[in-house]
Design a protein around this motif. Structure first.
Motif, PDB file in Angstrom:
ATOM      1  N   MET A   1      13.328  -2.234  13.555  1.00 18.08           N
ATOM      2  CA  MET A   1      13.261  -1.075  12.900  1.00 18.08           C
ATOM      3  C   MET A   1      12.343  -0.891  11.699  1.00 18.08           C
ATOM      4  SD  MET A   1      16.571   1.202  11.610  1.00 18.08           S
ATOM      5  CE  MET A   1      16.121   2.687  10.844  1.00 18.08           C
ATOM      6  N   THR A   2      11.620  -0.243  11.661  1.00 14.74           N
ATOM      7  CA  THR A   2      10.447   0.173  10.483  1.00 14.74           C
ATOM      8  C   THR A   2      11.261   0.761   9.305  1.00 14.74           C
ATOM      9  OG1 THR A   2       9.014   0.424  12.350  1.00 14.74           O
ATOM     10  CG2 THR A   2       8.238   1.191  10.111  1.00 14.74           C
ATOM     11  N   LYS A   3      10.943   0.153   8.309  1.00 17.07           N
ATOM     12  CA  LYS A   3      11.206   0.567   7.146  1.00 17.07           C
ATOM     13  C   LYS A   3      10.163   1.541   6.485  1.00 17.07           C
ATOM     14  CE  LYS A   3      12.521  -0.808   2.215  1.00 17.07           C
ATOM     15  NZ  LYS A   3      12.622  -2.186   1.480  1.00 17.07           N
ATOM     16  N   ILE A   4      10.576   2.581   5.845  1.00 19.25           N
ATOM     17  CA  ILE A   4       9.325   3.469   5.541  1.00 19.25           C
ATOM     18  C   ILE A   4       9.539   4.061   3.901  1.00 19.25           C
ATOM     19  CG2 ILE A   4       8.672   5.982   5.796  1.00 19.25           C
ATOM     20  CD1 ILE A   4       8.241   4.043   8.273  1.00 19.25           C
ATOM     21  N   ILE A   5       8.826   3.663   3.195  1.00 17.67           N
ATOM     22  CA  ILE A   5       8.752   4.150   2.056  1.00 17.67           C
ATOM     23  C   ILE A   5       7.661   4.928   1.658  1.00 17.67           C
ATOM     24  CG2 ILE A   5       8.307   3.023  -0.457  1.00 17.67           C
ATOM     25  CD1 ILE A   5       9.094   0.310   0.726  1.00 17.67           C
ATOM     26  N   ALA A   6       7.964   6.157   1.169  1.00 17.70           N
ATOM     27  CA  ALA A   6       6.949   7.219   0.718  1.00 17.70           C
ATOM     28  C   ALA A   6       7.118   7.730  -0.581  1.00 17.70           C
ATOM     29  CB  ALA A   6       6.970   8.433   1.797  1.00 17.70           C
ATOM     30  N   SER A   7       5.916   8.299  -1.022  1.00 21.45           N
ATOM     31  CA  SER A   7       5.926   8.909  -2.408  1.00 21.45           C
ATOM     32  C   SER A   7       6.683  10.088  -2.219  1.00 21.45           C
ATOM     33  CB  SER A   7       4.519   9.002  -2.684  1.00 21.45           C
ATOM     34  OG  SER A   7       4.346  10.008  -3.991  1.00 21.45           O
ATOM     35  N   PRO A   8       7.397  10.598  -3.357  1.00 19.78           N
ATOM     36  CA  PRO A   8       8.298  11.997  -3.116  1.00 19.78           C
ATOM     37  C   PRO A   8       7.395  13.102  -2.924  1.00 19.78           C
ATOM     38  CG  PRO A   8       8.663  10.766  -5.149  1.00 19.78           C
ATOM     39  CD  PRO A   8       7.756   9.872  -4.495  1.00 19.78           C
ATOM     40  N   ASN A   9       6.027  12.905  -3.497  1.00 21.11           N
ATOM     41  CA  ASN A   9       5.237  14.327  -3.132  1.00 21.11           C
ATOM     42  C   ASN A   9       4.616  14.349  -1.831  1.00 21.11           C
ATOM     43  OD1 ASN A   9       3.336  12.151  -3.429  1.00 21.11           O
ATOM     44  ND2 ASN A   9       2.109  13.498  -4.852  1.00 21.11           N
ATOM     45  N   CYS A  10       4.790  13.677  -0.877  1.00 21.02           N
ATOM     46  CA  CYS A  10       4.313  13.326   0.424  1.00 21.02           C
ATOM     47  C   CYS A  10       4.630  14.476   1.499  1.00 21.02           C
ATOM     48  CB  CYS A  10       4.429  11.970   1.035  1.00 21.02           C
ATOM     49  SG  CYS A  10       3.689  10.644   0.209  1.00 21.02           S
ATOM     50  N   GLY A  11       5.467  15.535   1.014  1.00 20.75           N
ATOM     51  CA  GLY A  11       5.843  16.646   1.807  1.00 20.75           C
ATOM     52  C   GLY A  11       5.788  17.798   1.225  1.00 20.75           C
ATOM     53  N   ASN A  12       4.865  18.139   0.262  1.00 18.54           N
ATOM     54  CA  ASN A  12       4.646  19.163  -0.614  1.00 18.54           C
ATOM     55  C   ASN A  12       3.983  20.281   0.180  1.00 18.54           C
ATOM     56  OD1 ASN A  12       6.040  18.085  -2.827  1.00 18.54           O
ATOM     57  ND2 ASN A  12       4.143  17.956  -4.039  1.00 18.54           N
ATOM     58  N   SER A  13       3.318  20.090   1.158  1.00 14.19           N
ATOM     59  CA  SER A  13       2.765  20.919   2.105  1.00 14.19           C
ATOM     60  C   SER A  13       2.789  20.913   3.468  1.00 14.19           C
ATOM     61  CB  SER A  13       1.205  21.243   1.755  1.00 14.19           C
ATOM     62  OG  SER A  13       0.465  20.134   2.422  1.00 14.19           O
ATOM     63  N   PRO A  14       2.945  21.795   4.483  1.00 13.77           N
ATOM     64  CA  PRO A  14       3.065  21.472   5.757  1.00 13.77           C
ATOM     65  C   PRO A  14       2.084  20.471   6.339  1.00 13.77           C
ATOM     66  CG  PRO A  14       3.009  23.943   5.595  1.00 13.77           C
ATOM     67  CD  PRO A  14       2.740  23.099   4.130  1.00 13.77           C
ATOM     68  N   LYS A  92       3.312  -3.772   6.491  1.00  8.49           N
ATOM     69  CA  LYS A  92       3.584  -5.175   6.669  1.00  8.49           C
ATOM     70  C   LYS A  92       4.171  -5.403   8.145  1.00  8.49           C
ATOM     71  CE  LYS A  92       5.364  -5.981   2.115  1.00  8.49           C
ATOM     72  NZ  LYS A  92       6.526  -6.068   1.084  1.00  8.49           N
ATOM     73  N   MET A  93       3.467  -6.409   8.805  1.00  9.22           N
ATOM     74  CA  MET A  93       3.563  -6.397  10.167  1.00  9.22           C
ATOM     75  C   MET A  93       4.715  -7.672  10.705  1.00  9.22           C
ATOM     76  SD  MET A  93       1.269  -4.279  10.618  1.00  9.22           S
ATOM     77  CE  MET A  93       0.843  -4.155  12.437  1.00  9.22           C
ATOM     78  N   HIS A  94       5.110  -7.271  11.721  1.00 14.72           N
ATOM     79  CA  HIS A  94       6.216  -8.252  12.343  1.00 14.72           C
ATOM     80  C   HIS A  94       5.666 -10.000  12.095  1.00 14.72           C
ATOM     81  CE1 HIS A  94       8.749 -10.635  14.654  1.00 14.72           C
ATOM     82  NE2 HIS A  94       9.763  -9.441  15.000  1.00 14.72           N
ATOM     83  N   ASP A  95       4.350 -10.092  12.437  1.00 15.87           N
ATOM     84  CA  ASP A  95       3.709 -11.403  12.349  1.00 15.87           C
ATOM     85  C   ASP A  95       3.423 -11.898  11.091  1.00 15.87           C
ATOM     86  OD1 ASP A  95       1.462 -10.177  11.269  1.00 15.87           O
ATOM     87  OD2 ASP A  95       0.174 -10.662  13.359  1.00 15.87           O
ATOM     88  N   GLY A  96       4.110 -11.115   9.883  1.00 15.19           N
ATOM     89  CA  GLY A  96       3.712 -11.553   8.572  1.00 15.19           C
ATOM     90  C   GLY A  96       2.432 -11.056   7.790  1.00 15.19           C
ATOM     91  N   LYS A  97       1.511 -10.619   8.513  1.00 10.89           N
ATOM     92  CA  LYS A  97       0.303 -10.180   7.929  1.00 10.89           C
ATOM     93  C   LYS A  97       0.654  -8.959   7.166  1.00 10.89           C
ATOM     94  CE  LYS A  97      -2.615 -12.321  11.410  1.00 10.89           C
ATOM     95  NZ  LYS A  97      -3.281 -12.116  12.578  1.00 10.89           N
ATOM     96  N   GLU A  98      -0.304  -8.455   6.324  1.00 14.74           N
ATOM     97  CA  GLU A  98      -0.276  -7.049   5.613  1.00 14.74           C
ATOM     98  C   GLU A  98      -1.450  -6.563   5.535  1.00 14.74           C
ATOM     99  OE1 GLU A  98       1.656  -5.784   1.177  1.00 14.74           O
ATOM    100  OE2 GLU A  98       1.987  -7.926   1.905  1.00 14.74           O
ATOM    101  N   TYR A  99      -1.603  -5.126   5.358  1.00 12.98           N
ATOM    102  CA  TYR A  99      -2.788  -4.609   5.336  1.00 12.98           C
ATOM    103  C   TYR A  99      -2.779  -3.314   4.302  1.00 12.98           C
ATOM    104  CZ  TYR A  99      -3.781  -7.117   9.899  1.00 12.98           C
ATOM    105  OH  TYR A  99      -3.923  -7.848  10.721  1.00 12.98           O
TER     106      TYR A  99
END
Length: 126
Positions: A1-14, A92-99
């Motif tokens: 399962m993918t964990k999602i972290i988003a800034s609270p202002n990420c939905g202020n407009s359509p 963050k990827m399953h193989d441990g890499k981060e981008y």
């Protein structure tokens, strides 16, 4: 399962909400949603790597990327104005890499939701 972290202002407009959902779909490998969200003439320029042109090439690229699972997606900023938008985040990827990434989007029109072009800057983190 993918964990999602988003800034609270990420939905202020359509459009901002749409870009948030588009990036979540990318992280989760929801290819159908991604394909429905781009125009037939989509051009995806991954700076320093390659350019993907057309919906079928876009689908093929998404299928290839699906093998490396994203375990965590963080969206720091989502911006939109008129027919343009931008997203800044990390994965963050399953193989441990981060981008870290910044994506710049151009829509088919100011009120349209179809993405006409994407320019991506991707940096592999240590």
């Amino acid at each position: 399962m993918t964990k999602i972290i988003a800034s609270p202002n990420c939905g202020n407009s359509p459009k901002m909400a749409f870009l948030k959902e588009f990036n979540i779909a990318f992280a989760k490998g929801n290819i159908d949603y991604l394909i429905e969200s781009v125009s037939d003439e989509i051009v995806w320029h991954i700076v320093g790597d390659k350019e993907i042109a057309g919906k079928e090439m876009f689908r093929s690229e998404m299928e290839n990327m699906k093998t490396n699972k994203v375990v965590e997606l963080t969206l720091y900023q989502i911006l939109s104005h008129g027919k343009e938008g931008a997203v800044n985040g990390s994965m963050k990827m399953h193989d441990g890499k981060e981008y870290a990434f910044s994506d710049f989007y151009q829509f088919s029109g100011a009120k349209g939701k179809l993405i006409k072009s994407i320019t991506s800057y991707i940096i592999k983190m240590k």
